[in-house]
Design a protein around this motif. Sequence first.
Motif, short mmCIF file in Angstrom:
data_model
loop_
_atom_site.label_atom_id
_atom_site.label_comp_id
_atom_site.label_asym_id
_atom_site.label_seq_id
_atom_site.Cartn_x
_atom_site.Cartn_y
_atom_site.Cartn_z
N ALA A 149 -12.79 7.14 23.57
CA ALA A 149 -13.82 6.79 22.68
C ALA A 149 -13.48 6.64 21.39
O ALA A 149 -11.90 7.08 20.79
CB ALA A 149 -14.53 8.71 21.92
N VAL A 150 -13.58 5.76 21.06
CA VAL A 150 -13.39 5.45 19.60
C VAL A 150 -13.84 5.93 18.35
O VAL A 150 -15.50 5.69 18.19
CB VAL A 150 -13.66 3.87 18.81
N GLU A 151 -13.62 6.87 17.49
CA GLU A 151 -14.16 7.34 16.28
C GLU A 151 -13.96 6.82 15.23
O GLU A 151 -12.12 7.08 14.75
CB GLU A 151 -13.34 9.02 16.71
N THR A 152 -14.73 7.35 14.24
CA THR A 152 -14.59 6.74 13.00
C THR A 152 -14.37 8.21 12.10
O THR A 152 -14.93 9.29 12.02
CB THR A 152 -15.76 6.00 12.52
N VAL A 153 -13.45 8.74 11.45
CA VAL A 153 -13.45 9.60 10.67
C VAL A 153 -12.68 9.80 9.27
O VAL A 153 -12.35 8.71 8.67
CB VAL A 153 -11.53 10.43 11.55
N VAL A 154 -13.38 10.20 8.62
CA VAL A 154 -13.42 10.49 6.98
C VAL A 154 -13.69 11.95 6.18
O VAL A 154 -13.85 12.99 6.38
CB VAL A 154 -15.39 10.32 6.58
N ILE A 179 -11.59 11.83 -14.65
CA ILE A 179 -12.50 11.48 -14.16
C ILE A 179 -13.26 12.80 -13.13
O ILE A 179 -11.69 12.63 -12.31
CB ILE A 179 -12.52 10.07 -12.98
N ASP A 180 -14.10 12.51 -13.50
CA ASP A 180 -14.67 14.11 -11.72
C ASP A 180 -15.38 12.94 -11.11
O ASP A 180 -16.83 12.65 -11.18
CB ASP A 180 -15.22 14.97 -12.41
N SER A 181 -14.89 13.31 -9.58
CA SER A 181 -15.09 12.18 -8.67
C SER A 181 -15.50 12.77 -7.26
O SER A 181 -14.31 13.38 -6.97
CB SER A 181 -15.30 10.74 -8.94
N ARG A 182 -16.80 12.60 -6.29
CA ARG A 182 -15.95 12.76 -4.91
C ARG A 182 -15.23 11.62 -4.19
O ARG A 182 -16.24 9.84 -4.53
CB ARG A 182 -17.21 13.21 -3.96
N VAL A 183 -14.58 11.84 -4.16
CA VAL A 183 -13.33 10.78 -3.32
C VAL A 183 -13.10 10.70 -1.56
O VAL A 183 -13.69 11.82 -1.68
CB VAL A 183 -11.94 10.29 -3.82
N SER A 184 -12.90 9.68 -1.31
CA SER A 184 -12.83 9.66 0.03
C SER A 184 -11.86 8.62 0.32
O SER A 184 -11.45 7.51 0.08
CB SER A 184 -14.78 9.67 0.86
N GLY A 185 -11.18 8.30 2.80
CA GLY A 185 -10.47 8.21 2.99
C GLY A 185 -11.11 7.89 4.44
O GLY A 185 -11.19 9.12 4.53
N SER A 186 -11.50 7.11 5.42
CA SER A 186 -10.98 6.96 6.16
C SER A 186 -10.76 6.61 7.71
O SER A 186 -9.52 5.66 6.77
CB SER A 186 -12.60 6.55 6.88
N GLY A 187 -10.40 5.90 8.26
CA GLY A 187 -9.69 5.74 9.33
C GLY A 187 -10.31 6.27 11.20
O GLY A 187 -11.01 6.53 11.23
#
Length: 161
Positions: free
Chosen positions: A59-64, A91-99
């Motif tokens: 299974a190919v999954e997108t993880v954040v 700066i206050d913010s919601r940040v993310s990364g994925s793969g």
Amino acid sequence: MSIRRTLAALAATAALVFAGAAGPALAGSPHFIKNATSAHLSGVDLVVDFKEAGLESGAVETVVASADLSATYSCVNGGNNVPSDPKKTTIDSRVSGSGEFTAGQNGNIVGSVTISPTPADQALDCPNGQDATLFSVVYTNVTIEDLDSGAFLAIRGTFSS
């Protein structure tokens, strides 16, 4: 008799269709392994290491990975000093990364996702002769989520530099 056989055949067919539709959903229980999922700082980046289990092989999954970030930036002069009247911003913010990750034959994924703050030169405009510099970061409310399987886990802790 033929009506009973026809009804029995229809009932058997319906049961097979229902079982086939429910089968994949019941085949696994995608989830992050809590004691194999953690976060740590690498410089100013937050790295979330994880293990997800219960997936279908291949299974190919997108993880954040996501976090609330409070980052403080300041202008620094050519002598690497902060001027007496510094120009700075937080700066206050919601940040993310994925793969994207592919589950192995055992239905597990072991990987990491990196979250980075806004680059200093994009966060703060400094006068000539001064450079924007990131002074501190604080990451809180860290989460990891598989957008395909729906697995989700909150990671406790505050990560700061």
